[in-house]
Design a protein around this motif. Structure first.
Motif, PDB file in Angstrom:
ATOM      1  N   ALA A 201      -3.042  16.663 -27.729  1.00  0.00           N
ATOM      2  CA  ALA A 201      -2.092  15.635 -27.298  1.00  0.00           C
ATOM      3  C   ALA A 201      -1.641  15.915 -25.879  1.00  0.00           C
ATOM      4  CB  ALA A 201      -0.881  15.611 -28.231  1.00  0.00           C
ATOM      5  N   GLU A 202      -1.541  14.887 -25.070  1.00  0.00           N
ATOM      6  CA  GLU A 202      -0.962  15.054 -23.722  1.00  0.00           C
ATOM      7  C   GLU A 202      -0.320  13.750 -23.292  1.00  0.00           C
ATOM      8  OE1 GLU A 202      -3.982  14.863 -20.392  1.00  0.00           O
ATOM      9  OE2 GLU A 202      -5.336  15.381 -22.060  1.00  0.00           O
ATOM     10  N   LYS A 203       0.724  13.880 -22.483  1.00  0.00           N
ATOM     11  CA  LYS A 203       1.390  12.678 -21.984  1.00  0.00           C
ATOM     12  C   LYS A 203       0.481  11.961 -21.011  1.00  0.00           C
ATOM     13  CE  LYS A 203       5.469  11.457 -21.018  1.00  0.00           C
ATOM     14  NZ  LYS A 203       6.824  11.263 -20.464  1.00  0.00           N
ATOM     15  N   VAL A 204       0.497  10.621 -21.044  1.00  0.00           N
ATOM     16  CA  VAL A 204      -0.285   9.860 -20.070  1.00  0.00           C
ATOM     17  C   VAL A 204       0.505   9.828 -18.773  1.00  0.00           C
ATOM     18  CG1 VAL A 204      -1.301   7.611 -19.528  1.00  0.00           C
ATOM     19  CG2 VAL A 204      -1.342   8.473 -21.891  1.00  0.00           C
TER      20      VAL A 204
ATOM     21  N   THR B  24       3.523   7.278 -17.098  1.00  0.00           N
ATOM     22  CA  THR B  24       4.100   6.372 -18.097  1.00  0.00           C
ATOM     23  C   THR B  24       5.222   7.127 -18.810  1.00  0.00           C
ATOM     24  OG1 THR B  24       2.758   7.037 -19.985  1.00  0.00           O
ATOM     25  CG2 THR B  24       1.826   5.348 -18.530  1.00  0.00           C
ATOM     26  N   LYS B  25       6.133   6.341 -19.404  1.00  0.00           N
ATOM     27  CA  LYS B  25       7.243   6.969 -20.108  1.00  0.00           C
ATOM     28  C   LYS B  25       6.930   7.164 -21.590  1.00  0.00           C
ATOM     29  CE  LYS B  25      11.529   5.341 -20.092  1.00  0.00           C
ATOM     30  NZ  LYS B  25      12.608   4.378 -19.748  1.00  0.00           N
ATOM     31  N   LYS B  26       6.199   6.153 -22.116  1.00  0.00           N
ATOM     32  CA  LYS B  26       6.065   6.103 -23.573  1.00  0.00           C
ATOM     33  C   LYS B  26       4.729   6.616 -24.100  1.00  0.00           C
ATOM     34  CE  LYS B  26       9.014   2.078 -24.267  1.00  0.00           C
ATOM     35  NZ  LYS B  26       9.083   0.685 -24.655  1.00  0.00           N
TER      36      LYS B  26
ATOM     37  N   GLN C 137     -14.266  12.559 -33.846  1.00  0.00           N
ATOM     38  CA  GLN C 137     -13.060  12.881 -33.103  1.00  0.00           C
ATOM     39  C   GLN C 137     -12.932  11.826 -32.033  1.00  0.00           C
ATOM     40  OE1 GLN C 137     -12.061  16.728 -31.873  1.00  0.00           O
ATOM     41  NE2 GLN C 137     -12.276  17.579 -33.931  1.00  0.00           N
ATOM     42  N   ARG C 138     -11.789  11.155 -32.014  1.00  0.00           N
ATOM     43  CA  ARG C 138     -11.669  10.061 -31.055  1.00  0.00           C
ATOM     44  C   ARG C 138     -10.303  10.050 -30.397  1.00  0.00           C
ATOM     45  NH1 ARG C 138     -11.987   4.594 -34.394  1.00  0.00           N
ATOM     46  NH2 ARG C 138     -13.732   5.577 -35.466  1.00  0.00           N
ATOM     47  N   VAL C 139     -10.252   9.285 -29.293  1.00  0.00           N
ATOM     48  CA  VAL C 139      -9.017   9.223 -28.507  1.00  0.00           C
ATOM     49  C   VAL C 139      -8.222   7.971 -28.895  1.00  0.00           C
ATOM     50  CG1 VAL C 139      -8.108   8.850 -26.177  1.00  0.00           C
ATOM     51  CG2 VAL C 139      -9.892  10.584 -26.584  1.00  0.00           C
ATOM     52  N   VAL C 140      -6.943   8.183 -29.115  1.00  0.00           N
ATOM     53  CA  VAL C 140      -6.040   7.064 -29.382  1.00  0.00           C
ATOM     54  C   VAL C 140      -4.849   7.194 -28.442  1.00  0.00           C
ATOM     55  CG1 VAL C 140      -4.470   6.034 -31.075  1.00  0.00           C
ATOM     56  CG2 VAL C 140      -6.713   6.870 -31.799  1.00  0.00           C
ATOM     57  N   VAL C 141      -4.456   6.077 -27.823  1.00  0.00           N
ATOM     58  CA  VAL C 141      -3.248   6.102 -26.990  1.00  0.00           C
ATOM     59  C   VAL C 141      -2.104   5.519 -27.825  1.00  0.00           C
ATOM     60  CG1 VAL C 141      -2.138   5.266 -24.879  1.00  0.00           C
ATOM     61  CG2 VAL C 141      -4.580   5.895 -24.872  1.00  0.00           C
ATOM     62  N   SER C 142      -1.014   6.280 -27.918  1.00  0.00           N
ATOM     63  CA  SER C 142       0.075   5.879 -28.812  1.00  0.00           C
ATOM     64  C   SER C 142       1.418   5.921 -28.066  1.00  0.00           C
ATOM     65  CB  SER C 142       0.087   6.827 -30.018  1.00  0.00           C
ATOM     66  OG  SER C 142       1.017   6.382 -30.971  1.00  0.00           O
ATOM     67  N   GLY C 143       2.303   4.989 -28.368  1.00  0.00           N
ATOM     68  CA  GLY C 143       3.579   4.895 -27.636  1.00  0.00           C
ATOM     69  C   GLY C 143       4.678   5.762 -28.221  1.00  0.00           C
ATOM     70  N   ILE C 144       4.424   7.060 -28.345  1.00  0.00           N
ATOM     71  CA  ILE C 144       5.385   7.925 -29.045  1.00  0.00           C
ATOM     72  C   ILE C 144       6.017   8.979 -28.143  1.00  0.00           C
ATOM     73  CG2 ILE C 144       4.244   7.666 -31.290  1.00  0.00           C
ATOM     74  CD1 ILE C 144       2.922  10.392 -30.791  1.00  0.00           C
ATOM     75  N   ALA C 145       5.705   8.914 -26.828  1.00  0.00           N
ATOM     76  CA  ALA C 145       6.086  10.031 -25.952  1.00  0.00           C
ATOM     77  C   ALA C 145       7.595  10.204 -25.809  1.00  0.00           C
ATOM     78  CB  ALA C 145       5.437   9.855 -24.577  1.00  0.00           C
TER      79      ALA C 145
ATOM     80  N   ARG D 123      -9.068  -0.712 -27.170  1.00  0.00           N
ATOM     81  CA  ARG D 123      -8.288  -1.358 -26.112  1.00  0.00           C
ATOM     82  C   ARG D 123      -8.161  -0.405 -24.952  1.00  0.00           C
ATOM     83  NH1 ARG D 123      -2.532  -3.569 -27.285  1.00  0.00           N
ATOM     84  NH2 ARG D 123      -2.320  -1.620 -28.466  1.00  0.00           N
ATOM     85  N   ASN D 124      -8.082  -0.961 -23.750  1.00  0.00           N
ATOM     86  CA  ASN D 124      -7.909  -0.116 -22.578  1.00  0.00           C
ATOM     87  C   ASN D 124      -6.437  -0.034 -22.202  1.00  0.00           C
ATOM     88  OD1 ASN D 124      -7.839   0.710 -19.714  1.00  0.00           O
ATOM     89  ND2 ASN D 124     -10.067   0.752 -20.026  1.00  0.00           N
ATOM     90  N   LEU D 125      -5.887   1.182 -22.238  1.00  0.00           N
ATOM     91  CA  LEU D 125      -4.481   1.377 -21.883  1.00  0.00           C
ATOM     92  C   LEU D 125      -4.401   2.386 -20.752  1.00  0.00           C
ATOM     93  CD1 LEU D 125      -3.046   1.585 -25.499  1.00  0.00           C
ATOM     94  CD2 LEU D 125      -2.486  -0.198 -23.844  1.00  0.00           C
ATOM     95  N   LYS D 126      -3.921   1.942 -19.602  1.00  0.00           N
ATOM     96  CA  LYS D 126      -3.786   2.799 -18.403  1.00  0.00           C
ATOM     97  C   LYS D 126      -5.092   3.529 -18.093  1.00  0.00           C
ATOM     98  CE  LYS D 126       0.531   1.928 -17.643  1.00  0.00           C
ATOM     99  NZ  LYS D 126       0.936   1.185 -16.458  1.00  0.00           N
ATOM    100  N   GLY D 127      -6.196   2.807 -18.233  1.00  0.00           N
ATOM    101  CA  GLY D 127      -7.488   3.386 -17.883  1.00  0.00           C
ATOM    102  C   GLY D 127      -8.084   4.278 -18.961  1.00  0.00           C
ATOM    103  N   ILE D 128      -7.434   4.361 -20.115  1.00  0.00           N
ATOM    104  CA  ILE D 128      -7.973   5.178 -21.202  1.00  0.00           C
ATOM    105  C   ILE D 128      -8.371   4.242 -22.341  1.00  0.00           C
ATOM    106  CG2 ILE D 128      -7.491   7.065 -22.831  1.00  0.00           C
ATOM    107  CD1 ILE D 128      -5.097   7.766 -20.917  1.00  0.00           C
ATOM    108  N   GLU D 129      -9.572   4.444 -22.915  1.00  0.00           N
ATOM    109  CA  GLU D 129      -9.953   3.597 -24.040  1.00  0.00           C
ATOM    110  C   GLU D 129      -9.349   4.139 -25.332  1.00  0.00           C
ATOM    111  OE1 GLU D 129     -13.861   1.153 -25.177  1.00  0.00           O
ATOM    112  OE2 GLU D 129     -13.966   3.252 -25.820  1.00  0.00           O
TER     113      GLU D 129
END
Ligand SMILES: [Zn+2]
Length: 676
Positions: free
Chosen positions: A589-592, A595-597, A609-617, A639-645
């Motif tokens: 896990a790492e903060k994007v 971004t705040k969230k 093993q895959r990457v998920v961007v989640s609004g939990i920060a 979905r593409n979020l801040k350049g991350i799929e």
């Protein structure tokens, strides 16, 4: 007031469905106790009456909610209230209760007398009835929309939002508070006190005869009387209360506001066989201490009842107070927005007088007032500790240091000494005058002026400097300081009885008389006891703890008020089956950045093993969630979020305050297990 031989002081009966809070204390019990202690100190004959009001609908509703009997509820709160009053030094001669046998008999006899003498009118009317519960819906058993302000939760007797007194039939869309059903109107018979017949007499008695009443009390009475009085039902269709003592009448009790004030009489009867001299002798002065919400009952309805009965005296004064707020917000039992007496006594052990002092200094005598914890701390630290406590402590400690704790002899008085001594009787007189006229704030201020006077005298004369050069002068100064200290022990007793007692201990004087004030109370050579501190400083942490508790209450109330989102339209089982949700685990896990969230998570889904961007920060740090179990929707369109799929979605639950929490298998399962 000298035409009276004795005083009968009553305090509003606290309702036994909850504990007592600072609003009750400031409005009723502290001023009443100060007044009674003062009368006793002056050697006047007085009885001080209190008790719990144990009837009425809020108690039966609470009992039904908790699945206990109404008696269980009133026993619980009566005992709690009684105990906390005792610990707080409210010096009732009796603290009784309206479920007592004496009270049932007396209020029943009171009603019967009026009934037999034809003082009531009988009226049949339509009242709401809950078929399912099989009972009429009196007062709070019915809720609906207030016709005046639109509040959806107005009660059958009152809207708490706008304060209007209501009839159940005024409510818009009324429902039963027991079953939630829409009630039916059904015929029922009740007895009414025809207040309209007493209007002329009440106008004369109050508006002409009692112009000395406090303006808030007089004004409210005038407004009721100017609007015209209506007959008022004094019975209810209920089974908890004093049964209506008419042959053949079943399932009806006396209206709680009919029997409760009679509780003052029955409590006096429980106190002494000689009770009638307090209630039937014109030489008794009756004073009701109440809050402003009870003015109509004590100034109009109860006097009309007493007048109708005919053998009792009437109140001579009703010094009602306005309301005390807490930290800028209305005190409320249902919202738990209060400082509860039993909790205060627990949190601030031995500090009863501090609360008594603050509530009096800040009493809502003429308008609503605000209690804040910061003000509580300031008044303790910079008034009680810095002025009263400081003066007394220095006077005692210096006497021990220079004269082995023996009261030194006063020599010749300097002009300044005479000036200070001359001020004392003036202060005493002002305290008395204010107490006699129910101006407790002002009286307390004057009492503190005596401590101020002593404190200033000591600071001006500086005996600790003089001791090296002029011991005789120091003797005189300390003698004067000690006399003022003794005066303070007497004068402050009605306000702060615990400190006064402590102070008498330091002075080695078990009893001190009010009449001794201003004279030389302590003889030369009198041995003093070791002195302790009269008041302690209250630290920031103690105040913060109280503020934190209120903050938590506020938050809990906000959460309670959040409405749950309405249900979405139904979907088919096939639709649901399209969702592929798996048990997974967070591997990294790492903060994007920037971004705040957003947090970038690497999830072991069992499939890959895959990457998920989640609004939990905002709610989690990367460190604390690595290794955590999650539920993941794996077949969500990437979905593409801040350049991350982002390849899927982690299931989270959003709490009422907007915070997030993981929805995950409750035990360790193999990654990739299906959730369905
Ligand atoms: Zn309203």
């Amino acid at each position: 007031m000298s035409q009276f031989k004795r005083s009968l002081v009553t305090t509003a009966l606290p309702y036994a469905n909850g504990p007592v809070h600072i609003g009750h204390l400031a409005g009723v019990y502290v001023p009443a106790d100060i007044y009674v202690r003062y009368l006793r100190a002056k050697g006047r004959e007085v009885v001080f009456i209190g008790g719990s009001d144990e009837h009425g609908v809020p108690i039966t509703i609470k009992a039904q909610k908790e699945g206990v009997t109404p008696q269980d509820i009133v026993d619980r709160y009566h005992n709690l209230i009684k105990k906390s009053f005792e610990e707080f030094g409210i010096s009732f001669d009796i603290y009784s209760r309206t479920s007592s046998k004496t009270h049932h008999e007396l209020s029943s006899a009171f009603f019967e007398k009026l009934y037999k003498e034809g003082k009531f009118i009988e009226k049949t009317s339509m009242q709401y009835y809950d078929e399912k519960a099989g009972q009429f819906l009196a007062d709070r058993y019915i809720v609906g929309k207030c016709p005046h302000c639109g509040n959806e939760r107005a009660y059958g007797d009152q809207c708490e939002a706008c304060g209007t007194s209501l009839n159940a039939t005024d409510l818009i869309n009324p429902v039963s508070a027991i079953t939630g059903n829409t009630p039916q109107l059904k015929e029922t018979k009740h007895w009414y006190l025809p207040l309209d017949q007493y209007e002329g007499w009440l106008k004369e008695w109050i508006l002409e005869g009692h112009k000395e009443w406090k303006s808030n009390v007089y004004g409210q009475c005038k407004s009721w009387l100017d609007n015209g009085l209506q007959p008022r039902a004094v019975t209810r269709d209920l089974d908890w209360g004093v049964p209506v003592p008419i042959e053949g009448v079943k399932g009806k009790v006396l209206y709680v506001w009919f029997d409760a004030p009679i509780g003052y009489i029955s409590a006096t009867k429980d106190l002494t066989p000689d009770w009638e001299k307090y209630w039937k002798d014109k030489d008794t002065r009756m004073i009701h201490f109440i809050g402003k919400d009870n003015i109509v009952f004590h100034c109009i309805i109860f006097p009309a009842m007493l007048k109708a009965e005919g053998s009792y005296i009437l109140p001579d004064n009703v010094p009602a107070n306005e309301f005390l707020n807490l930290e800028g917000d209305k005190i409320s039992t249902s919202r738990n927005w209060a400082v509860w007496l039993h909790e205060y006594l627990e949190d601030f052990k031995g500090k009863q007088d501090v609360l008594r002092y603050v509530l009096t200094a800040n009493a809502p005598e003429t308008k609503d007032n605000d209690f804040t914890w910061k003000d509580f701390q300031t008044r303790n630290n910079s008034e009680l500790v810095a002025i009263y406590g400081n003066f007394v402590n220095r006077a005692l400690v210096l006497t021990h240091k220079y004269f082995e704790g023996k009261v030194p002899k006063a020599g010749e008085l300097a002009p300044y000494d005479k000036e200070v001594l001359a001020e004392i009787p003036c202060i005493i007189e002002r305290v008395e005058k204010n107490l006699e006229s129910f101006h407790f704030r002002e009286a307390l201020k004057e009492c503190m002026n005596l401590a101020r006077l002593g404190n200033k005298y000591l600071a001006d004369t500086e005996p600790w400097k003089l001791i090296k050069t002029d011991e005789e002068r120091v003797k005189t100064i300390l003698n004067i300081c000690l006399q003022i200290t003794a005066d303070l022990a007497i004068l402050s007793e009605p306000f702060m009885p615990f400190s006064a007692k402590k102070l008498r201990g330091y002075l080695n004087k078990d009893s001190l008389n009010w009449d001794e004030m201003g004279a030389d109370v302590l003889p030369e050579g009198h041995q003093l006891n070791e002195a302790g501190l009269l008041f302690d400083k209250i630290e920031d942490e103690e105040i913060q703890r109280q503020l934190d508790r209120l903050q938590a209450t506020k938050k809990a109330n906000e959460m309670n008020n959040v409405k749950v989102a309405p249900a979405k339209p139904n979907i088919s089982f096939e639709d649901f089956q399209k969702l592929d949700i798996r048990a997974g685990k967070i591997m990294a896990a790492e903060k994007v950045a920037k971004t705040k969230k957003l947090m970038k998570l690497t999830i072991d889904t069992g499939i890959d093993q895959r990457v998920v961007v989640s609004g939990i920060a905002e709610y989690y740090t990367p460190e604390e969630i690595i290794g955590k179990r999650v539920s993941i929707l794996v077949n969500l369109e990437p979905r593409n979020l801040k350049g991350i799929e982002s390849q899927g979605m982690i299931l989270m639950v959003e709490d009422a305050d907007g915070s997030l929490a993981f929805v995950a298998p409750e035990k360790e399962v193999k990654a990739g297990s299906e959730i369905r």
